[in-house]
Design an enzyme around this catalytic site. Structure first.
Site, PDB file in Angstrom:
ATOM      1  N   SER A 294     -58.109   7.508  32.956  1.00 28.50           N
ATOM      2  CA  SER A 294     -57.933   7.767  31.528  1.00 28.50           C
ATOM      3  C   SER A 294     -57.624   9.255  31.289  1.00 28.50           C
ATOM      4  CB  SER A 294     -59.170   7.306  30.764  1.00 28.50           C
ATOM      5  OG  SER A 294     -58.965   7.338  29.386  1.00 28.50           O
ATOM      6  N   ALA A 295     -58.545  10.019  30.702  1.00 29.56           N
ATOM      7  CA  ALA A 295     -58.298  11.444  30.475  1.00 29.56           C
ATOM      8  C   ALA A 295     -58.022  12.176  31.776  1.00 29.56           C
ATOM      9  CB  ALA A 295     -59.493  12.079  29.762  1.00 29.56           C
TER      10      ALA A 295
ATOM     11  N   GLU B  84     -54.076  -0.908  30.325  1.00 29.49           N
ATOM     12  CA  GLU B  84     -55.384  -1.064  30.952  1.00 29.49           C
ATOM     13  C   GLU B  84     -55.296  -2.101  32.069  1.00 29.49           C
ATOM     14  OE1 GLU B  84     -58.318  -1.891  27.997  1.00 29.49           O
ATOM     15  OE2 GLU B  84     -58.300   0.160  27.231  1.00 29.49           O
TER      16      GLU B  84
ATOM     17  N   GLY C   8     -62.868  10.245  29.071  1.00 32.99           N
ATOM     18  CA  GLY C   8     -63.588  10.793  27.934  1.00 32.99           C
ATOM     19  C   GLY C   8     -62.581  11.424  26.990  1.00 32.99           C
TER      20      GLY C   8
ATOM     21  N   HIS D  56     -54.268   3.667  28.502  1.00 32.57           N
ATOM     22  CA  HIS D  56     -54.680   2.611  27.563  1.00 32.57           C
ATOM     23  C   HIS D  56     -53.506   2.147  26.706  1.00 32.57           C
ATOM     24  CE1 HIS D  56     -59.007   3.605  28.223  1.00 32.57           C
ATOM     25  NE2 HIS D  56     -58.589   4.856  28.235  1.00 32.57           N
TER      26      HIS D  56
END
Length: 248
Positions: free
Chosen positions: A122-123, A195, A89, A160
């Site tokens: 991710s985050a 990714e 997020g 990413h």
């Protein structure tokens, strides 16, 4: 206590559903773990319940229960869990909430000293680093205590990661340019994690700086004052003190 950290670049990979591209890796990582603690703080507060339910439904498919950290004051009971998963997020919003609940040092201690497994996507991978300064996200909220992360590894991740497109007519900075700007003010190595890729880190890293780069698309490694090094395939890598690493 043994340490185990799984840092995934992204929850989604083109052509597959939520975390599906990493299913076997996650199953092996969480083997014999009946329940995990999920942190939905990278989403807006109004979506914490629905985000947690999505994660719960996914992990229930292979017999793992999920408890949201926002449910019934669980943020004060993290030592009761064998594994924690911090989802993706907005990284600034995630760090803001971790600061509000004074969780950075608690998670660091639980993972590095008490054997709790850490999984981030991710985050959630970005915040596991020294700082969140290599995130791609907009600072939609300001973490009042600064940008320091959980500091599980003395490295930075750029999730990413996208390679420069030589045929693009877009005139803004590439991801490589932004990482170079980071190194104009910081000496920490940066891993551009594409990714479909992940880093698996365990006790061996803390003894010999060896980690495993897994997944399908590899990563690019950036060091201050040096040319970046592209590792396109899954393999073990070893960092050494002057910022160079060996590929085995």
């Amino acid at each position: 206590m043994e340490k185990a950290i799984l840092l995934i670049s992204s929850s989604y990979v083109s052509g597959s559903g939520y975390l599906d591209a990493f299913e076997e890796t996650i199953k092996n990582f969480l083997k014999n773990i009946p329940q995990i603690l999920f942190v939905p703080y990278a989403a807006d507060k109004t979506n914490w319940d629905s985000y947690t339910e999505k994660v719960r439904q996914h992990f229930n498919l292979f017999g793992i229960d999920v408890r949201g950290i926002h449910e019934s004051g669980v943020e004060n009971e993290i030592d009761d869990f064998e594994a924690i998963f911090i989802g993706g997020g907005n990284t600034f919003r995630l760090l803001y909430q971790l600061q509000q609940f004074d969780l950075l040092s608690k998670i660091n201690d639980a993972v590095l000293n008490k054997g709790m497994l850490y999984m981030g996507s991710s985050a959630g991978s970005n915040v596991a680093c020294k700082t969140i300064c290599t995130t791609n996200d907009m600072p939609i909220i300001y973490p009042p205590k600064g940008f320091d992360g959980i500091n599980l590894i003395p490295l930075q991740i750029n999730p990413h990661y996208i390679d420069p497109d030589k045929n693009s007519t877009q005139m803004g900075e590439t991801r490589d340019d932004r990482i170079m700007e980071f190194h104009e003010a910081n000496n920490t190595p940066v891993i551009g994690l594409r990714e479909g890729s992940f880093l698996s880190i365990d006790d061996e890293y803390y003894r010999s700086q060896k980690m495993f780069l897994g997944g399908t698309n590899g990563a690019k490694f950036f060091f201050p004052g040096k040319d970046p090094v592209d590792i396109p395939n899954a393999r073990e890598i070893v960092f050494i003190s002057d910022g160079i690493f060996y590929v085995e």
